[in-house]
Design a protein around this motif. Sequence first.
Motif, PDB file in Angstrom:
ATOM      1  N   VAL A  15      47.043  42.919  42.612  1.00 48.57           N
ATOM      2  CA  VAL A  15      47.201  44.376  42.621  1.00 48.57           C
ATOM      3  C   VAL A  15      46.334  44.995  43.718  1.00 48.57           C
ATOM      4  O   VAL A  15      45.139  44.708  43.795  1.00 48.57           O
ATOM      5  CB  VAL A  15      46.772  44.991  41.261  1.00 48.57           C
ATOM      6  N   LEU A  28      40.608  49.097  38.159  1.00 47.54           N
ATOM      7  CA  LEU A  28      39.961  47.864  38.601  1.00 47.54           C
ATOM      8  C   LEU A  28      39.347  47.132  37.403  1.00 47.54           C
ATOM      9  O   LEU A  28      39.556  45.922  37.214  1.00 47.54           O
ATOM     10  CB  LEU A  28      38.894  48.205  39.651  1.00 47.54           C
ATOM     11  N   VAL A  38      42.279  42.096  41.941  1.00 45.97           N
ATOM     12  CA  VAL A  38      42.497  43.490  42.332  1.00 45.97           C
ATOM     13  C   VAL A  38      41.682  43.802  43.590  1.00 45.97           C
ATOM     14  O   VAL A  38      40.530  43.399  43.704  1.00 45.97           O
ATOM     15  CB  VAL A  38      42.038  44.458  41.203  1.00 45.97           C
TER      16      VAL A  38
END
Length: 864
Positions: A15, A28, A38
């Motif tokens: 992500v 996060l 992330v």
Amino acid sequence: MTSGKAGAAVADVDVAVVGAGFAGLYLLHRLRGLGFSVKVFETGADVGGTWYWNRYPGARCDIQSLDYSYTFDAELAVRWQWSEKYATQPEILRYLQHVADTLDLRRDIAFSTRVEAAEWDAAASLWRVRTNRGDAVSCRFYVMASGCLSMPKTLDIDGIDRFAGEVFFTSRWPHEGVDFTGKRVAVIGTGSSGIQSIPIIAAQAAALTVFQRTPNFSIPAYNGPVPADKRSAIESGREQYRDEARRSGIGVPVPVSEQGALQVSDEERLARYEAAWARSGLVEVLSTFNDLLANPASNETLAEFVRGKIRAIVHDPATAEALCPKGYPIGTKRLCVDSNYYDTFNLSHVRLVDLRTQPLATITETGIDVAGESLTFDAIVFATGFDAMTGAIVAVDITGREGLTLKDKWSHGPRTYLGLTMAGFPNLFAVTGPGSPSVLSNMVVSIEQHVDWIAGCLEHMRREGLAVIEATEAAEAGWVQHVNDFGDITLFPRANSWYMGSNVPGKPRVFLPYVGGVGTYRTICDEVVTRDYLGFRFEGPAGVRINDGIIRRVQPDVAIMLDIVRGLGLPAMETMPVEQARAFAAMLATQRPPGPNVGECVDGTLPGAAGDLAYRLYRPATPGPHPIVVYFHGGGWVLGSHDADDPFCRDLCVRSNAIVISADYRHAPEARFPAAPDDGFAAVRWIAAHAESFGGVPGQIAVAGWSAGANIAAVVCQMARDAGGPAISGQLLVAPVTDADFSRASYVDNADGYILTTSLMRWFWDHYAEEPARANPKASPLRASSLVGLPPALVVTCEFDPLRDEGAAYANALAAAGVEARHLPCRGQIHTSLMAVDAILSGAAARAEMGGVLRQFFGAPILA
Ligand code: FAD
Ligand code: NAP
């Protein structure tokens, strides 16, 4: 490193997130906790987002800090103690820095890095993200947590570059602070940022001039220590308090009055406003009555109350008047929360320039020119606002499937599904995007809900082995419609606000957020999931899976009414004995708003086919004589009386400028078919023959009815045609019964759940007519051998009504027979909702059309 589609390209991270404010930080933490990799990109040099950038003097939150805090971490909530009711910007920034430190978030954030572009690579099923520092990162999911109020508005004022003095923007305030001591300062803009900073700048500056284009409503903050009662309310039941916030309207658990502002006496209303002013709080003040953001007259009572406060605080009457907002409803631009804002204008070195009377011409080398005056300044502060909700998102070149750019997709206004996703942009999410409650809420509540939803979705996809998710076009279109429908029943579209995009020249004027409330919205998002991600298309190794559909099709206020009715757990009417059902219907009628005032309302009797019939006459307030509409009430031929549809008759009278005579008829089962149409015909004949004695215009008679009453009205037209009179100018048939046939699709699709059920309709028919009689055109007017020669008609049908299709069939059959017939299908309405005057606001447009068509029947022009 992680794999994309089975066997497909490998992404650098699962992500990529844009933004390290409240949203990016929680994303996060949450996604990391679920085992996703992330990477967060942030233009600023540190975390904080809004609270990193907006360091102007006086910057604070306007939702109390105890509410404007994360709730995902119980330990954090206990450990962090706010020092003030409304914390300052430095304290909120420290809070977010503390969160980042405690959760060790910084290691996955690239600071001072702006994302410039993101492109969907369909072959690899991943996004390719590019930054201003040359990073090229691929990710499976791309999340815009870029903020709704993070992109300052491009200045639309002439001559800015010419000014030789100091220039400051509240949204990009210098970190080292600014000292205005001894300086002549100008502030342009009187939104929340201006209103918060003006008193503090005034305290320093030698002279302050405030340039105001549109005055804003502002209420006192009464800032101070955290209120002890609120702290103990939270500490004594933290989870319950937070849950109430999540289920509330705005994300703060504040009770909303169950009364409208005009339902109480003037004294009571004033007392409640005084109490609200003394307590303050923007959510609290706007919750004083339940219709402040829907009913213009109610809203005006609060607006005038606040204007009264401004006039009382500001000594100079001309300045006070200039500060009084007019021309838009209170609350439809963000209500400001201030500390000594209005008092500041009592200081001798502070001046207000009203740009509506002295338009701003240009900025010069030495100051600002307004009509008739050149003013000199050492510093200018721009508190001119943001390109809100969409600005930061479209500032990134986002390219989705088949080269579609988000900028193009949104060129006429943003389109999203749930404010979270967009058709054409797989695996892209927006946090608090347009079409979600977002800026109309305590944003931390909305941010946490979105992050949790996204996290749940990603987990679901991982579990199911799905690689790609995308909203369907139909789901998105349905959501956009729902968002607009909700906006349209409020007063928000009446203001030129940043909620409407109207602060930015050239931006489409579209109501950006979802006004249904965070609780309702959460329920909808959860329902999307429990209905197996309704409205989404998934791709995975096993192929494509589409669960197309629209999550909310009923009009928003109708949905609220249905929820209330469901919540009451009322027994089905068809399970009751007739007398009990009648008493029950009459009791429900006492609960509705009364409808508009008419000139006169009189009860009387007239001769029916077998004895006297009660009627109620509604006369317009305008000078007569007037045309007459003979109206037949609904109730399945079993329930109701001459005053059963009182609010609707009043509304019809006002809108049509005609006398409405609601004539009763004999009811089943005591008097079965054809007693009702025989009485109806007798009433019309009598009224036509005695039009003048009712104050009517001879020869100007129309008929109208709702449901079974519309059935009678339709039959009466056929009987009058066959009997050679009386002449009828037109027929208004609202959700009519036209055919005893339960096989039509609407009887199946809308069998249950929309108040009039298929089984209740069967119950009505069973009481009304024997099976063989039902085929008689006097019971089923659609079955008449000919519809030729009938009066002009307006047939109104409701989408979620078992009777919808037989109404439409009648409109079509009339038109096919050469009758001047119009069909008005009402999207999202149910059988009963058009009757709910002043309760179902989404029905008002249809009722206006009915009034207009009645005027047309009588040859009068339609009034606006
Ligand atoms: P932000 O805090 O705006 O963070 C977004 C971040 O994304 C920014 O730091 C930005 O630099 C970064 N970014 C954007 N584009 C890019 C890019 N292309 N590349 C890299 N980084 C990018 N809301 C309330 O509910 N209550 C309040 O009291 C309240 N007070 C406010 C006061 C002010 C002065 C302002 C301006 C807003 C206020 N708001 C308030 C709204 C506030 O914006 C939200 O409450 C919340 O802080 C938003 O958090 P966020 O993480 O979604 O966005
Ligand atoms: P804003 O509400 O959009 O206000 C901008 C102001 O600048 C308006 O008065 C506007 O006038 C004026 N303006 C803009 N362009 C102008 C021009 N060309 N000439 C003259 N005047 C011009 O922006 P904001 O004050 O920054 O607030 C934005 C939002 O951020 C708030 O609504 C709120 O949600 C949030 N916020 C919250 C707080 C808080 O109290 N916690 C503080 C600051 C911000 P018009 O109205 O005529 O356009």
